[in-house]
Design an enzyme around this catalytic site. Structure first.
Site, PDB file in Angstrom:
ATOM      1  N   ASP A   3       1.910  -4.186   5.484  1.00 46.32           N
ATOM      2  CA  ASP A   3       1.506  -3.413   4.499  1.00 46.32           C
ATOM      3  C   ASP A   3       1.439  -1.830   5.077  1.00 46.32           C
ATOM      4  OD1 ASP A   3       1.241  -5.431   2.430  1.00 46.32           O
ATOM      5  OD2 ASP A   3      -1.049  -5.537   2.509  1.00 46.32           O
ATOM      6  N   ARG A   4       1.708  -0.936   4.257  1.00 44.93           N
ATOM      7  CA  ARG A   4       1.851   0.476   4.422  1.00 44.93           C
ATOM      8  C   ARG A   4       0.522   0.915   4.679  1.00 44.93           C
ATOM      9  NH1 ARG A   4       1.226   5.606   2.152  1.00 44.93           N
ATOM     10  NH2 ARG A   4       0.329   4.452   0.364  1.00 44.93           N
TER      11      ARG A   4
END
Length: 315
Positions: free
Chosen positions: A147-148
């Protein structure tokens, strides 16, 4: 069922580490020209007249060269183009560290806030685009994703012929990933524990949520140490659902510090506050190399801020 043949090599180069868009023309349909199909698929998003302008400028390219405005539609054909650049992306002010590199793989230590691969409004400011540019590896591809908002170890494949071998490690759950997280310490929560449930993440909805049914998400959670009301947790996911660890920690009543979605969705800010990253780190990645059988283990050198400086985090 016969497999579709692979797409030809793109006639367009990358821009800033970003691949051109590849369009495979549908096998079924009654479009008289390629232009008619492009207008139907992209015309609304591109704006009135924009597809015609791009065609006149030769910006849509097929295997044999630029697509003309009257080129007949050929089912199964291929077209490439570059997306028009949007507003400049905010630069994520943290480096991507390279933990290991050889002729087959690159192992990176990704910072918080940097997406793994181009998606949505994040394109040039992604780990993949940066590494392609910085290492001069235009064919680099991800074996998996983080995930970012999550930092830590990510595996990329430098040799396109080996991409499937390394991606298969994650598809078959042969790659062992461990994470660290900082959250409140609650002695009433019995740990270690294994959380199993069924998670769903709908397109267009920011949060994942639990639904009845057979479990598709499993995480092992244990407390490594506690101090000053905080806990440092080791998380071992058995599966890889979107936001899985964040949802499971929140379900235990231990939401990860800095999470803008769990337990409550925070208002989106015009710019991100880099002082309060999600306190979740992909600490290590272990696997047996599928090419030469070598045991591999890579460990992030990053430190979660809330544990290193809890006073500064709270202040």
């Amino acid at each position: 069922m016969a497999r579709r043949p692979p797409a030809p090599v793109s006639p367009l180069p990358q821009r800033d580490g970003i691949d051109p868009v590849h369009v495979r023309l549908p096998l079924d349909g009654a479009w008289p020209t390629v232009r008619a199909y492009l207008e139907e698929r992209y015309g609304t998003a591109a704006g009135p007249g924009r597809i015609a302008v791009m065609l006149d400028a030769g910006e849509f390219v097929g295997p044999d060269g630029p697509v003309t405005a009257d080129e007949p539609y050929r089912p199964g054909g291929h077209v490439w183009f570059h997306r028009e650049p949007g507003p400049p992306e905010p630069v994520v002010p943290f480096p991507v560290e390279v933990l290991y590199r050889d002729e087959r793989i690159v192992v990176a230590d990704k910072p918080h806030y940097l997406a793994t691969t181009p998606r949505g409004r994040h394109a040039t400011e992604t780990a993949l685009a940066r590494l392609r540019r910085d290492l001069d590896l235009p064919r680099l591809s991800p074996a998996h994703r983080l995930d970012r908002l999550t930092a830590g170890v990510v595996l990329f494949v430098a040799d396109p012929a080996r991409r499937g071998a390394y991606q298969g490690l994650f598809e078959r759950r042969e790659a062992v990933k461990t994470y660290e997280a900082i959250a409140a310490h609650d002695p009433a929560v019995t740990l270690p524990t294994t959380v199993r449930n069924r998670l769903v993440k709908d397109h267009g909805r920011l949060d994942a949520y639990e639904v009845p049914g057979e479990p598709n998400a499993e995480s092992r959670v244990e407390l490594l140490e506690a101090r000053d009301g905080l806990g440092r947790y080791r998380l071992a996911p058995r599966t890889g659902r979107t936001h899985q660890l964040r949802v499971h920690m929140n379900g235990l009543g231990l939401p990860i510090l800095g999470d803008p979605i769990y337990p409550a969705l925070l208002p989106e800010q015009d710019s991100e506050d880099y002082r309060r990253p999600l306190q979740l780190l992909a600490r290590s990645l272990e696997f047996t190399d599928p090419v030469d059988g070598t045991p591999r283990r890579f460990v992030s050198g990053r430190v979660l801020a809330a544990w290193a400086d809890p006073v500064g985090w709270r202040g």
